[in-house]
Design an enzyme around this catalytic site. Structure first.
Site, PDB file in Angstrom:
ATOM      1  N   GLU A  57       8.351   8.059  -3.614  1.00  0.00           N
ATOM      2  CA  GLU A  57       7.917   6.675  -3.402  1.00  0.00           C
ATOM      3  C   GLU A  57       8.866   5.711  -4.098  1.00  0.00           C
ATOM      4  O   GLU A  57       9.114   5.803  -5.301  1.00  0.00           O
ATOM      5  CB  GLU A  57       6.503   6.451  -3.933  1.00  0.00           C
ATOM      6  CG  GLU A  57       6.020   5.035  -3.671  1.00  0.00           C
ATOM      7  CD  GLU A  57       4.702   4.694  -4.355  1.00  0.00           C
ATOM      8  OE1 GLU A  57       4.361   3.496  -4.405  1.00  0.00           O
ATOM      9  OE2 GLU A  57       4.029   5.623  -4.855  1.00  0.00           O
ATOM     10  N   GLY A  58       9.367   4.758  -3.342  1.00  0.00           N
ATOM     11  CA  GLY A  58      10.240   3.743  -3.911  1.00  0.00           C
ATOM     12  C   GLY A  58       9.465   2.652  -4.631  1.00  0.00           C
ATOM     13  O   GLY A  58       8.234   2.653  -4.682  1.00  0.00           O
ATOM     14  N   ALA A  59      10.209   1.725  -5.209  1.00  0.00           N
ATOM     15  CA  ALA A  59       9.623   0.556  -5.867  1.00  0.00           C
ATOM     16  C   ALA A  59       9.890  -0.664  -4.997  1.00  0.00           C
ATOM     17  O   ALA A  59      11.039  -0.948  -4.659  1.00  0.00           O
ATOM     18  CB  ALA A  59      10.236   0.369  -7.253  1.00  0.00           C
TER      19      ALA A  59
ATOM     20  N   GLY B 149       0.785  -1.237   0.000  1.00  0.00           N
ATOM     21  CA  GLY B 149       0.000   0.000   0.000  1.00  0.00           C
ATOM     22  C   GLY B 149       0.810   1.275   0.000  1.00  0.00           C
ATOM     23  O   GLY B 149       0.307   2.325   0.419  1.00  0.00           O
ATOM     24  N   LYS B 150       2.052   1.238  -0.503  1.00  0.00           N
ATOM     25  CA  LYS B 150       2.886   2.443  -0.520  1.00  0.00           C
ATOM     26  C   LYS B 150       2.240   3.582  -1.300  1.00  0.00           C
ATOM     27  O   LYS B 150       2.305   4.736  -0.889  1.00  0.00           O
ATOM     28  CB  LYS B 150       4.254   2.140  -1.135  1.00  0.00           C
ATOM     29  CG  LYS B 150       5.140   1.211  -0.353  1.00  0.00           C
ATOM     30  CD  LYS B 150       6.533   1.154  -0.941  1.00  0.00           C
ATOM     31  CE  LYS B 150       6.558   0.828  -2.422  1.00  0.00           C
ATOM     32  NZ  LYS B 150       5.991  -0.506  -2.731  1.00  0.00           N
ATOM     33  N   THR B 151       1.643   3.253  -2.450  1.00  0.00           N
ATOM     34  CA  THR B 151       1.083   4.311  -3.292  1.00  0.00           C
ATOM     35  C   THR B 151      -0.127   4.952  -2.634  1.00  0.00           C
ATOM     36  O   THR B 151      -0.288   6.185  -2.668  1.00  0.00           O
ATOM     37  CB  THR B 151       0.719   3.756  -4.678  1.00  0.00           C
ATOM     38  OG1 THR B 151       1.890   3.189  -5.278  1.00  0.00           O
ATOM     39  CG2 THR B 151       0.179   4.858  -5.587  1.00  0.00           C
TER      40      THR B 151
ATOM     41  N   ASP C 131       1.874   4.657 -11.008  1.00  0.00           N
ATOM     42  CA  ASP C 131       1.616   5.157  -9.654  1.00  0.00           C
ATOM     43  C   ASP C 131       1.436   6.673  -9.666  1.00  0.00           C
ATOM     44  O   ASP C 131       0.631   7.214  -8.907  1.00  0.00           O
ATOM     45  CB  ASP C 131       2.756   4.752  -8.717  1.00  0.00           C
ATOM     46  CG  ASP C 131       2.754   3.257  -8.439  1.00  0.00           C
ATOM     47  OD1 ASP C 131       1.701   2.617  -8.630  1.00  0.00           O
ATOM     48  OD2 ASP C 131       3.806   2.727  -8.046  1.00  0.00           O
TER      49      ASP C 131
ATOM     50  N   LYS D 206       8.012   9.528  -8.200  1.00  0.00           N
ATOM     51  CA  LYS D 206       8.308   8.096  -8.258  1.00  0.00           C
ATOM     52  C   LYS D 206       9.538   7.933  -9.142  1.00  0.00           C
ATOM     53  O   LYS D 206       9.440   7.992 -10.373  1.00  0.00           O
ATOM     54  CB  LYS D 206       7.117   7.346  -8.851  1.00  0.00           C
ATOM     55  CG  LYS D 206       7.343   5.848  -9.022  1.00  0.00           C
ATOM     56  CD  LYS D 206       6.861   5.072  -7.831  1.00  0.00           C
ATOM     57  CE  LYS D 206       6.924   3.564  -8.100  1.00  0.00           C
ATOM     58  NZ  LYS D 206       6.376   2.787  -6.990  1.00  0.00           N
TER      59      LYS D 206
END
Length: 215
Positions: A108-110, A23-25, A52, A41
């Protein structure tokens, strides 16, 4: 390590997770709305028609957030190092530079902390190079304690500042209390299980975050 109660309102953060699909996004959308922060991103792997960045744009309501373009957009939904190989691209640490903005910023990372970007450069390496405090997103599932504690240990081993943890999804008091007590990290927010994400949901959750962490 940052510990003050007003931390979440302070500036620029790197959002990572204990793994993929935690649920990072969605958490990033809530943070962008709560802070009226910009979003970036650095690496998008797969889903080119619904990235994203596009999801963030669909979910936020404020007019201040600017969504900065990805540095790499890879075609396949795979680990970035593998997706880059298929696209005949080599991801280089020298290619990453924070967007120029005077606004707050959510990066936000991947995937998780140790997702590889090339043969030797991992997501944690990018966090270290960008010099941003990290917000770690944890989601309760069997094994999430292990994944959360290992993520924290890697970040601490690399001397990367951890702003705190956000729990996302259904609550598990036993799991969350163990993670909180063991790590000593601040729990920045708890995002409940959401079945349908839309602008209203994000706005409501952002309001709750602002109330919990006043500027």
């Amino acid at each position: 390590m940052y510990e003050d109660d007003g931390l979440l309102m302070a500036g620029k953060y790197f959002v990572t997770g204990i793994g993929t699909e935690v649920g990072k996004t969605m958490v990033s959308a809530v943070l962008c709305e709560a802070l009226e922060a910009d979003y970036w991103k650095p690496v998008q792997a797969g889903d080119p028609d619904h990235t994203d960045s596009m999801k963030i744009a669909e979910l936020i309501s404020n007019k201040k957030t600017i969504i900065h373009p990805e540095r790499y957009k890879l075609s396949e939904p795979m680990s970035p190092h593998a997706a880059a190989q298929l696209d005949k691209v080599r991801i280089s640490p020298r290619d990453f530079e924070l967007p120029k903005t005077e606004n707050k910023l959510i990066v936000e990372g991947a995937g998780g902390v140790m997702v590889p970007l090339n043969d030797y450069y991992h997501m944690a390496s990018l966090m270290d190079d960008l010099h941003l405090p990290v917000i770690l997103v944890s989601r309760n599932y069997l094994g999430s304690i292990n994944h959360t504690l290992l993520s924290v240990e890697v970040l601490r081993y690399m001397d990367i500042q951890i702003a705190g943890i956000i729990f996302n999804g259904e609550r598990n008091h036993t799991t969350e209390s163990h993670i909180e007590e063991y790590t000593g990290l601040q729990i920045l927010a708890r995002i409940p299980q959401v079945d349908q994400w839309d602008k209203k949901t994000v706005a409501d959750l952002a309001k709750r975050v602002r109330e919990e962490f006043p500027a």
